[in-house]
Design a protein around this motif. Structure first.
Motif, PDB file in Angstrom:
ATOM      1  N   SER A  33       1.010  -1.244  -0.165  1.00 58.41           N
ATOM      2  CA  SER A  33       0.073   0.001  -0.014  1.00 58.41           C
ATOM      3  C   SER A  33       0.869   1.216  -0.049  1.00 58.41           C
ATOM      4  CB  SER A  33      -1.141   0.164   1.170  1.00 58.41           C
ATOM      5  OG  SER A  33      -0.183  -0.107   2.434  1.00 58.41           O
ATOM      6  N   VAL A  34       2.169   1.099   0.013  1.00 60.67           N
ATOM      7  CA  VAL A  34       3.149   2.001  -0.171  1.00 60.67           C
ATOM      8  C   VAL A  34       4.162   1.744  -1.224  1.00 60.67           C
ATOM      9  CG1 VAL A  34       2.870   3.135   2.275  1.00 60.67           C
ATOM     10  CG2 VAL A  34       4.420   1.386   1.994  1.00 60.67           C
ATOM     11  N   SER A  35       4.739   2.838  -1.603  1.00 59.12           N
ATOM     12  CA  SER A  35       5.788   2.764  -2.620  1.00 59.12           C
ATOM     13  C   SER A  35       7.140   3.276  -2.235  1.00 59.12           C
ATOM     14  CB  SER A  35       5.256   3.414  -3.970  1.00 59.12           C
ATOM     15  OG  SER A  35       4.258   2.714  -4.336  1.00 59.12           O
ATOM     16  N   PRO A  36       8.173   2.667  -2.848  1.00 55.26           N
ATOM     17  CA  PRO A  36       9.297   3.650  -2.478  1.00 55.26           C
ATOM     18  C   PRO A  36       9.373   4.911  -2.850  1.00 55.26           C
ATOM     19  CG  PRO A  36       9.694   1.294  -3.649  1.00 55.26           C
ATOM     20  CD  PRO A  36       8.481   1.670  -3.593  1.00 55.26           C
ATOM     21  N   GLY A  37      10.030   5.656  -2.407  1.00 56.46           N
ATOM     22  CA  GLY A  37       9.909   7.386  -2.505  1.00 56.46           C
ATOM     23  C   GLY A  37       8.645   7.933  -1.759  1.00 56.46           C
ATOM     24  N   GLU A  38       7.978   7.348  -1.201  1.00 56.58           N
ATOM     25  CA  GLU A  38       6.750   7.845  -0.676  1.00 56.58           C
ATOM     26  C   GLU A  38       7.317   8.452   0.672  1.00 56.58           C
ATOM     27  OE1 GLU A  38       2.289   6.455   0.640  1.00 56.58           O
ATOM     28  OE2 GLU A  38       3.164   5.559  -0.886  1.00 56.58           O
ATOM     29  N   GLU A  39       6.627   9.700   0.958  1.00 55.03           N
ATOM     30  CA  GLU A  39       7.220  10.367   2.101  1.00 55.03           C
ATOM     31  C   GLU A  39       6.329  10.152   3.264  1.00 55.03           C
ATOM     32  OE1 GLU A  39       6.989  14.699   1.730  1.00 55.03           O
ATOM     33  OE2 GLU A  39       7.881  14.683  -0.413  1.00 55.03           O
ATOM     34  N   LEU A  40       6.991  10.138   4.346  1.00 57.35           N
ATOM     35  CA  LEU A  40       6.457  10.070   5.542  1.00 57.35           C
ATOM     36  C   LEU A  40       6.408  11.365   6.207  1.00 57.35           C
ATOM     37  CD1 LEU A  40       7.266   6.957   5.461  1.00 57.35           C
ATOM     38  CD2 LEU A  40       7.754   7.101   7.860  1.00 57.35           C
ATOM     39  N   PRO A  41       5.129  11.689   7.297  1.00 58.56           N
ATOM     40  CA  PRO A  41       4.845  12.927   7.714  1.00 58.56           C
ATOM     41  C   PRO A  41       6.257  13.374   8.500  1.00 58.56           C
ATOM     42  CG  PRO A  41       3.120  11.704   8.174  1.00 58.56           C
ATOM     43  CD  PRO A  41       4.113  10.807   7.709  1.00 58.56           C
ATOM     44  N   SER A  42       6.279  14.650   8.466  1.00 58.81           N
ATOM     45  CA  SER A  42       7.626  15.168   9.458  1.00 58.81           C
ATOM     46  C   SER A  42       7.293  14.713  10.908  1.00 58.81           C
ATOM     47  CB  SER A  42       7.489  16.802   9.445  1.00 58.81           C
ATOM     48  OG  SER A  42       6.425  17.321  10.212  1.00 58.81           O
ATOM     49  N   ARG A  43       8.445  14.585  11.584  1.00 56.77           N
ATOM     50  CA  ARG A  43       8.199  13.991  12.904  1.00 56.77           C
ATOM     51  C   ARG A  43       7.171  14.878  13.926  1.00 56.77           C
ATOM     52  NH1 ARG A  43      12.688  12.914  10.673  1.00 56.77           N
ATOM     53  NH2 ARG A  43      13.922  11.042  11.166  1.00 56.77           N
ATOM     54  N   ARG A  44       7.489  16.204  13.465  1.00 57.31           N
ATOM     55  CA  ARG A  44       6.582  17.063  14.449  1.00 57.31           C
ATOM     56  C   ARG A  44       5.179  17.090  13.967  1.00 57.31           C
ATOM     57  NH1 ARG A  44       9.041  22.737  14.149  1.00 57.31           N
ATOM     58  NH2 ARG A  44      10.316  21.770  15.451  1.00 57.31           N
ATOM     59  N   LEU A  45       4.786  16.941  12.451  1.00 57.83           N
ATOM     60  CA  LEU A  45       3.518  16.808  12.385  1.00 57.83           C
ATOM     61  C   LEU A  45       2.813  15.549  12.851  1.00 57.83           C
ATOM     62  CD1 LEU A  45       1.195  17.542  10.633  1.00 57.83           C
ATOM     63  CD2 LEU A  45       2.330  16.631   8.654  1.00 57.83           C
ATOM     64  N   LEU A  46       3.600  14.512  12.725  1.00 61.27           N
ATOM     65  CA  LEU A  46       3.037  13.004  13.052  1.00 61.27           C
ATOM     66  C   LEU A  46       3.001  13.193  14.571  1.00 61.27           C
ATOM     67  CD1 LEU A  46       2.274  10.463  12.206  1.00 61.27           C
ATOM     68  CD2 LEU A  46       4.605   9.535  12.261  1.00 61.27           C
ATOM     69  N   SER A  47       3.713  13.669  15.447  1.00 59.43           N
ATOM     70  CA  SER A  47       3.674  13.651  16.655  1.00 59.43           C
ATOM     71  C   SER A  47       2.270  14.416  17.140  1.00 59.43           C
ATOM     72  CB  SER A  47       4.865  14.438  17.464  1.00 59.43           C
ATOM     73  OG  SER A  47       4.692  14.841  18.778  1.00 59.43           O
ATOM     74  N   SER A  48       2.097  15.545  16.432  1.00 56.43           N
ATOM     75  CA  SER A  48       0.897  16.262  16.576  1.00 56.43           C
ATOM     76  C   SER A  48      -0.169  15.534  16.384  1.00 56.43           C
ATOM     77  CB  SER A  48       0.924  17.578  15.911  1.00 56.43           C
ATOM     78  OG  SER A  48      -0.233  18.288  16.167  1.00 56.43           O
ATOM     79  N   LEU A  49      -0.444  14.970  15.124  1.00 55.73           N
ATOM     80  CA  LEU A  49      -1.264  14.109  14.538  1.00 55.73           C
ATOM     81  C   LEU A  49      -1.846  13.095  15.439  1.00 55.73           C
ATOM     82  CD1 LEU A  49      -3.407  13.612  12.178  1.00 55.73           C
ATOM     83  CD2 LEU A  49      -1.504  11.876  11.277  1.00 55.73           C
TER      84      LEU A  49
END
Length: 132
Positions: A33-49
């Protein structure tokens, strides 16, 4: 470039949150369901989310970097990096971990290999019936 969605992640109390984050990403890789090159949210954004301490997110990202699943560049985010071969190895690793847990549980309940095999066949057939 798409960003991996973490809205489906539900935490449990059985293992540390950082390991659950890593497993979530690993499972997404294995499921395709993900591909190489796909981004992860920033650490700060994911922490908040997720309402999780930023250090927990950092620990998970660092672990994925060490496993070769993630590459991070200062200022440009974190990107998934894996090959078909590494995804296949990861799939086998996750399946073995889960299978070991199930075998230990079945043994602790006194099941024999034959009984466990019968149970597996029964559930497998039920699942096949649902797919129809």
């Amino acid at each position: 470039m798409t960003v991996l969605d973490f809205t489906g992640l539900v935490f449990n109390e059985q293992s540390p949150i950082y390991l659950q984050l890593v497993r979530y990403v690993q499972s997404a890789i294995v499921a395709g369901s993900v591909s190489p090159g796909e981004e992860l949210p920033s650490r700060r954004l994911l922490s908040s989310l997720l309402g999780v301490n930023p250090n927990t997110i950092q620990k998970a990202y660092r672990m994925m970097e060490e496993e070769g699943l993630l590459v991070s560049h200062a200022g440009s985010g974190s990107v998934l990096t894996f090959t078909e071969e590494s995804a296949a190895r990861l799939r086998r690793q996750l399946l073995l971990e889960d299978t070991r847990g199930y075998v230990a549980l079945l043994k602790s309940m006194g099941l024999t290999l034959q009984e466990a095999g019968g149970l597996l066949e029964e559930v497998w057939s039920e699942e096949n019936g649902r797919e129809s």
